[in-house]
Design a protein around this motif. Structure first.
Motif, PDB file in Angstrom:
ATOM      1  N   ILE A  23     104.393  26.040 -34.601  1.00 23.81           N
ATOM      2  CA  ILE A  23     103.463  25.558 -35.623  1.00 23.81           C
ATOM      3  C   ILE A  23     102.570  26.701 -36.089  1.00 23.81           C
ATOM      4  O   ILE A  23     101.844  27.295 -35.284  1.00 23.81           O
ATOM      5  CB  ILE A  23     102.610  24.402 -35.074  1.00 23.81           C
ATOM      6  CG1 ILE A  23     103.507  23.188 -34.805  1.00 23.81           C
ATOM      7  CG2 ILE A  23     101.491  24.040 -36.056  1.00 23.81           C
ATOM      8  CD1 ILE A  23     102.806  22.044 -34.129  1.00 23.81           C
ATOM      9  N   PRO A  24     102.578  27.025 -37.375  1.00 25.51           N
ATOM     10  CA  PRO A  24     101.722  28.112 -37.869  1.00 25.51           C
ATOM     11  C   PRO A  24     100.261  27.688 -37.941  1.00 25.51           C
ATOM     12  O   PRO A  24      99.946  26.515 -38.142  1.00 25.51           O
ATOM     13  CB  PRO A  24     102.291  28.410 -39.261  1.00 25.51           C
ATOM     14  CG  PRO A  24     103.048  27.202 -39.650  1.00 25.51           C
ATOM     15  CD  PRO A  24     103.461  26.483 -38.412  1.00 25.51           C
ATOM     16  N   ASP A  25      99.385  28.646 -37.777  1.00 28.99           N
ATOM     17  CA  ASP A  25      97.949  28.364 -37.781  1.00 28.99           C
ATOM     18  C   ASP A  25      97.471  27.753 -39.091  1.00 28.99           C
ATOM     19  O   ASP A  25      96.512  26.971 -39.099  1.00 28.99           O
ATOM     20  CB  ASP A  25      97.159  29.645 -37.498  1.00 28.99           C
ATOM     21  CG  ASP A  25      97.321  30.123 -36.065  1.00 28.99           C
ATOM     22  OD1 ASP A  25      97.670  29.291 -35.198  1.00 28.99           O
ATOM     23  OD2 ASP A  25      97.102  31.327 -35.818  1.00 28.99           O
ATOM     24  N   ASP A  26      98.123  28.101 -40.200  1.00 32.00           N
ATOM     25  CA  ASP A  26      97.633  27.621 -41.495  1.00 32.00           C
ATOM     26  C   ASP A  26      97.986  26.161 -41.776  1.00 32.00           C
ATOM     27  O   ASP A  26      97.690  25.641 -42.854  1.00 32.00           O
ATOM     28  CB  ASP A  26      98.126  28.516 -42.627  1.00 32.00           C
ATOM     29  CG  ASP A  26      99.640  28.522 -42.773  1.00 32.00           C
ATOM     30  OD1 ASP A  26     100.332  27.811 -42.005  1.00 32.00           O
ATOM     31  OD2 ASP A  26     100.148  29.253 -43.646  1.00 32.00           O
ATOM     32  N   PRO A  75      87.926  17.445 -28.568  1.00 32.77           N
ATOM     33  CA  PRO A  75      87.343  18.779 -28.755  1.00 32.77           C
ATOM     34  C   PRO A  75      88.178  19.628 -29.713  1.00 32.77           C
ATOM     35  O   PRO A  75      89.375  19.390 -29.896  1.00 32.77           O
ATOM     36  CB  PRO A  75      87.356  19.372 -27.340  1.00 32.77           C
ATOM     37  CG  PRO A  75      87.455  18.196 -26.424  1.00 32.77           C
ATOM     38  CD  PRO A  75      88.258  17.172 -27.166  1.00 32.77           C
ATOM     39  N   ALA A  76      87.540  20.587 -30.315  1.00 34.87           N
ATOM     40  CA  ALA A  76      88.255  21.506 -31.196  1.00 34.87           C
ATOM     41  C   ALA A  76      89.338  22.244 -30.417  1.00 34.87           C
ATOM     42  O   ALA A  76      89.198  22.499 -29.213  1.00 34.87           O
ATOM     43  CB  ALA A  76      87.277  22.500 -31.815  1.00 34.87           C
ATOM     44  N   LEU A  77      90.411  22.559 -31.111  1.00 34.95           N
ATOM     45  CA  LEU A  77      91.507  23.280 -30.486  1.00 34.95           C
ATOM     46  C   LEU A  77      91.029  24.673 -30.075  1.00 34.95           C
ATOM     47  O   LEU A  77      90.523  25.425 -30.917  1.00 34.95           O
ATOM     48  CB  LEU A  77      92.667  23.380 -31.467  1.00 34.95           C
ATOM     49  CG  LEU A  77      94.016  23.830 -30.940  1.00 34.95           C
ATOM     50  CD1 LEU A  77      94.570  22.825 -29.928  1.00 34.95           C
ATOM     51  CD2 LEU A  77      94.995  23.992 -32.106  1.00 34.95           C
ATOM     52  N   PRO A  78      91.151  25.044 -28.807  1.00 33.74           N
ATOM     53  CA  PRO A  78      90.651  26.356 -28.386  1.00 33.74           C
ATOM     54  C   PRO A  78      91.510  27.486 -28.933  1.00 33.74           C
ATOM     55  O   PRO A  78      92.678  27.295 -29.291  1.00 33.74           O
ATOM     56  CB  PRO A  78      90.726  26.284 -26.859  1.00 33.74           C
ATOM     57  CG  PRO A  78      91.801  25.289 -26.583  1.00 33.74           C
ATOM     58  CD  PRO A  78      91.706  24.273 -27.685  1.00 33.74           C
ATOM     59  N   ASP A  79      90.923  28.667 -28.990  1.00 31.83           N
ATOM     60  CA  ASP A  79      91.635  29.827 -29.532  1.00 31.83           C
ATOM     61  C   ASP A  79      92.888  30.162 -28.729  1.00 31.83           C
ATOM     62  O   ASP A  79      93.858  30.696 -29.276  1.00 31.83           O
ATOM     63  CB  ASP A  79      90.707  31.044 -29.567  1.00 31.83           C
ATOM     64  CG  ASP A  79      89.594  30.897 -30.593  1.00 31.83           C
ATOM     65  OD1 ASP A  79      89.747  30.070 -31.529  1.00 31.83           O
ATOM     66  OD2 ASP A  79      88.563  31.592 -30.458  1.00 31.83           O
TER      67      ASP A  79
END
Length: 202
Positions: A23-26, A75-79
């Motif tokens: 899955i691409p980040d964009d 929670p937000a997806l961690p880096d």
């Protein structure tokens, strides 16, 4: 309910991990068939449920097994999710290779469950959320057959228990009896097997 005593979650966990890796980040802000979740939110949810079901399988009950899922509170997806997600998926699947995981009582999502039912729920989460990921990004999806059978049996039993045409994840979407098993499981989960990403105006 299908016999889950010998169910190996590792093949399906690997399917999900491989889908996530592509899955691409964009695309992380895109909507998914899973109500209330963007693609990034769904990946975060999968990571957290993997930890919860890992600990449920180990019978390590506490904060990770006591918290009910809530799309608004994910929670937000961690880096470092590309490293973290496959790790916790592997740990989850390994926990359920212990026969003791399938016996006695445990807890997941704040609900006390027999071990074999919790294991079936874990299989269902992996199968259906794998479909969510694949459908969102337009990838082919071939879940592990044993996990799919366990997920379908769990969802069918849940829908029949409800007695109102509703399943544990929302109203059942009618699917023909001769449809592929995956489509029938997806429909029982409250999703439309024909779901496609919404189009955007130019």
């Amino acid at each position: 309910m299908t016999d889950t005593a010998t169910l190996d979650l590792r093949p399906q966990a690997l399917v999900v991990a491989r889908l996530a890796a592509g899955i691409p980040d964009d695309r992380l802000a895109e909507p998914t068939p899973c109500p209330g979740y963007t693609l990034g939110g769904l990946l975060s949810h999968i990571a957290h449920l993997a930890v919860a079901f890992r600990d449920a399988g180990r019978k390590h009950l506490g904060p990770t097994t006591d918290t009910a899922p809530d799309p608004a509170a994910v929670p937000a997806l961690p880096d470092d999710w590309r490293e973290e997600l496959p790790r916790v998926l592997t740990e989850m699947a390994e926990a359920w290779t212990d026969p003791a995981a399938w016996t006695g009582m445990t807890r997941a999502g704040g609900v006390d469950l027999p071990g074999d039912i919790a294991g079936a729920v874990a299989a269902d989460e992996l199968v259906i959320h794998g479909w969510d990921l694949a459908r969102t990004v337009g990838r082919a999806y071939a879940p592990d057959g044993a996990a799919l059978s366990a997920a379908h049996a769990f969802l069918l039993a849940a829908a029949e228990d409800e007695g109102r045409g509703g399943g544990v994840f929302g109203a059942v979407v009618p699917v023909p009896d001769d449809a592929p098993l995956l489509d029938r499981a997806v429909g029982l989960s409250g999703r439309d097997p024909g779901w496609t990403p919404p189009t955007t105006s130019p």
